[in-house]
Design a protein around this motif. Structure first.
Motif, short mmCIF file in Angstrom:
data_model
loop_
_atom_site.label_atom_id
_atom_site.label_comp_id
_atom_site.label_asym_id
_atom_site.label_seq_id
_atom_site.Cartn_x
_atom_site.Cartn_y
_atom_site.Cartn_z
N GLY A 193 46.75 22.13 38.60
CA GLY A 193 46.18 22.48 40.07
C GLY A 193 47.17 22.29 41.11
N GLY A 194 48.40 21.48 40.60
CA GLY A 194 49.43 21.29 42.13
C GLY A 194 50.06 22.71 42.56
N CYS A 195 50.59 22.73 43.59
CA CYS A 195 50.78 24.26 44.11
C CYS A 195 52.02 23.52 45.11
N MET A 196 52.68 24.77 45.27
CA MET A 196 53.84 25.02 45.99
C MET A 196 54.24 25.89 46.29
N ASP A 197 55.09 26.37 47.61
CA ASP A 197 55.28 27.26 48.34
C ASP A 197 56.62 27.84 47.30
N ALA A 198 56.49 29.67 47.21
CA ALA A 198 57.58 29.44 46.28
C ALA A 198 58.02 31.35 47.00
N MET A 199 59.43 31.30 46.47
CA MET A 199 59.77 32.70 47.02
C MET A 199 60.28 33.46 45.39
N TRP A 200 59.78 34.80 46.10
CA TRP A 200 60.81 35.78 44.80
C TRP A 200 60.83 35.74 43.93
N ASN A 201 62.16 34.59 44.38
CA ASN A 201 63.52 34.65 42.73
C ASN A 201 63.73 33.44 42.32
N ASP A 202 62.73 32.46 43.30
CA ASP A 202 63.11 30.55 42.60
C ASP A 202 63.09 31.38 41.23
N PRO A 203 63.28 29.90 40.52
CA PRO A 203 63.50 29.62 39.48
C PRO A 203 61.68 28.95 39.17
N LYS A 204 61.01 29.20 37.84
CA LYS A 204 59.95 28.77 37.30
C LYS A 204 60.22 26.80 37.41
N PRO A 205 59.56 25.82 38.26
CA PRO A 205 59.70 24.91 38.17
C PRO A 205 59.32 24.33 37.15
N SER A 206 58.35 24.79 36.06
CA SER A 206 58.52 23.94 35.00
C SER A 206 57.62 25.10 34.08
N GLU A 207 57.67 24.95 32.51
CA GLU A 207 57.24 25.87 31.10
C GLU A 207 55.61 26.90 32.49
N ALA A 208 54.87 25.21 32.65
CA ALA A 208 53.14 26.01 32.45
C ALA A 208 53.19 26.26 33.90
N ASP A 209 54.46 26.28 34.69
CA ASP A 209 53.72 27.19 35.79
C ASP A 209 53.81 28.53 35.87
N VAL A 210 52.94 28.76 36.61
CA VAL A 210 52.29 30.69 37.08
C VAL A 210 52.66 30.83 38.26
N MET A 211 53.26 32.08 38.77
CA MET A 211 53.44 32.17 40.37
C MET A 211 52.26 32.88 40.69
N ILE A 212 52.19 32.62 41.93
CA ILE A 212 50.49 32.93 42.38
C ILE A 212 50.90 33.19 43.78
N SER A 213 49.74 35.12 43.98
CA SER A 213 49.92 35.21 45.48
C SER A 213 48.87 35.68 46.19
N LYS A 214 48.14 35.16 47.22
CA LYS A 214 47.13 35.51 48.08
C LYS A 214 46.53 37.27 47.70
N VAL A 215 46.26 37.59 47.27
CA VAL A 215 46.01 39.03 47.01
C VAL A 215 45.11 39.50 47.91
N GLY A 216 43.67 38.59 47.65
CA GLY A 216 42.11 39.24 47.92
C GLY A 216 41.41 39.64 46.89
N LYS A 217 40.12 39.18 46.71
CA LYS A 217 39.36 38.86 45.93
C LYS A 217 39.47 40.79 45.56
N LYS A 218 39.76 41.60 46.42
CA LYS A 218 39.15 42.64 45.55
C LYS A 218 40.78 43.05 44.36
N SER A 219 41.47 42.83 45.62
CA SER A 219 43.07 43.13 44.55
C SER A 219 42.81 42.43 43.51
N ALA A 220 42.36 40.96 43.52
CA ALA A 220 42.69 40.84 42.41
C ALA A 220 42.13 40.76 40.84
N GLY A 221 40.37 41.94 41.15
CA GLY A 221 40.38 42.52 40.49
C GLY A 221 39.35 40.79 39.14
N ARG A 222 39.09 41.36 37.72
CA ARG A 222 38.80 40.76 36.87
C ARG A 222 39.01 41.01 35.21
#
Ligand code: SF4
Length: 349
Positions: free
Chosen positions: A303-332
């Motif tokens: 659940g730990g979160c840190m700011d990212a830049m588009w071309n940042d290397p992945k800090p660890s294998e289990a990390d995912v890049m997320i963005s705040k797109v809003g509920k509608k765009s995020a979909g289901r």
């Protein structure tokens, strides 16, 4: 109508609540209750006009409205609304509070159960964070089956509580973390119900429903086994009938790691328990093939979160890049698939 994907209509016979666990932090109902207090007009009860039932449920604070802990019962036209509706409807009961809140007297809950008993054409989904109160309340009705006279408005009715548990009432608990799952699911499984469900929304960490900690033993709530210290597993009469997963929406929403949702889907699939993926919420996983996004973060599996830049290397294998797109765009969609499974069976015990 409602925009909650797993139901058709909300019904709020009792309103008001108070914060009980981390899943409540950004409670939508709390903000909505404050808005409704400003919008609604006085209500007629009998011959008198009284302040409407959203009055004084919340008070202002620096961070916005907060619950006062007050609860109010709705006027009869709302309490009795399902009786007037003939079209079979799936109702989510008390989206603006918690039916088993500690300040709600048993007599008010009796009225809600009486209406549900008198409406076999509908299905009622009751979701609580007060699982212990729900278990105790239902145990009371379980011990005293048979005609129980309940006062509704000026009339007494005798709901058919000998048809118990009510076949059209689904009981559920919220479980946003493993702690809440460990606390609430054993209560749910100990409660007589036609259908038992869990809403893991907002999902705040990985939850293992196959390994709940229960009185020094391990409870597998999806397969229905209890494992003691000696290593043998005892089949249980009851297990979960449905699990809903969702991420948080709203301005201060906390992100959900996709592996948390996938893991619950896989637990359900392996055990044959229907799985409903309600929404990603405000945040969604971002792929490098997506158009460039703003507000990017690396989200770790704890659940730990840190700011990212588009071309940042992945800090660890289990990390995912997320963005705040809003509920509608995020979909289901989860892994490009709609998961809208509903309960298949009524355990009826
Ligand atoms: S129990 Fe539900 S309604 Fe009550 S504060 Fe928590 S999220 Fe809000």
């Amino acid at each position: 109508m409602t925009n909650i994907e797993w139901t058709e209509k909300t019904w709020n016979p009792i309103v008001g609540c108070s914060i009980v666990s981390p899943g409540c932090t950004n409670c939508y109902a709390m903000k909505m209750a404050a808005r409704l207090e400003k919008m609604m007009k006085p209500e007629r009860r009998g011959d008198v006009l009284l302040p409407h039932h959203y009055t004084r449920l919340t008070k202002p604070s620096n961070g916005g409205p907060v619950w006062t802990g007050r609860v109010n019962i709705a006027p009869d036209n709302i309490l009795l609304a399902p009786l007037r509706r003939k079209k079979p409807t799936m109702y989510f009961v008390n989206s603006m509070g918690d039916l088993f809140h500690e300040s709600i007297p048993d007599e008010w809950i009796d009225r809600v159960f009486a209406v549900m008993a008198r409406c076999p054409q509908h299905t009622f989904q009751v979701l609580t964070k007060r699982s212990e109160r729900m278990r105790e309340y239902c145990a009371k009705l379980d011990r005293a089956p048979g005609p129980t006279t309940i006062e509704i408005a000026e009339a007494s009715i005798q709901p058919p509580l000998n048809d118990w548990p009510l076949p059209n009432v689904w009981l559920g608990v919220s479980a946003e973390r493993q702690t809440e799952a460990d606390e609430r699911i054993p209560d749910l499984l100990a409660t007589p119900a036609a259908v038992r469900f869990v809403s893991a929304e907002p999902l705040l960490e990985a939850v293992d429903f196959t390994d709940l900690s229960y009185s020094g033993m391990c409870l597998d709530a999806v397969e229905g086994y209890l494992q003691g210290g000696a290593g043998y597993a005892t089949p249980q009469r009851r297990r979960l009938d449905w699990i809903i997963v969702g991420g948080e929406s709203g301005a201060n929403a906390r992100p959900m790691h996709p592996d948390w949702a996938r893991s619950i889907r896989d637990q359900c699939t392996a055990a044959g328990v229907p799985f409903f993926f309600k929404q990603w919420g405000e945040w969604a996983p971002t792929r490098l093939t997506d158009p460039p996004r703003v507000d990017l973060r690396w989200l770790s599996s704890n659940g730990g979160c840190m700011d990212a830049m588009w071309n940042d290397p992945k800090p660890s294998e289990a990390d995912v890049m997320i963005s705040k797109v809003g509920k509608k765009s995020a979909g289901r969609l989860l892994d490009d698939r709609d998961w809208s499974q509903m309960p298949l069976r009524e355990s009826g015990v």
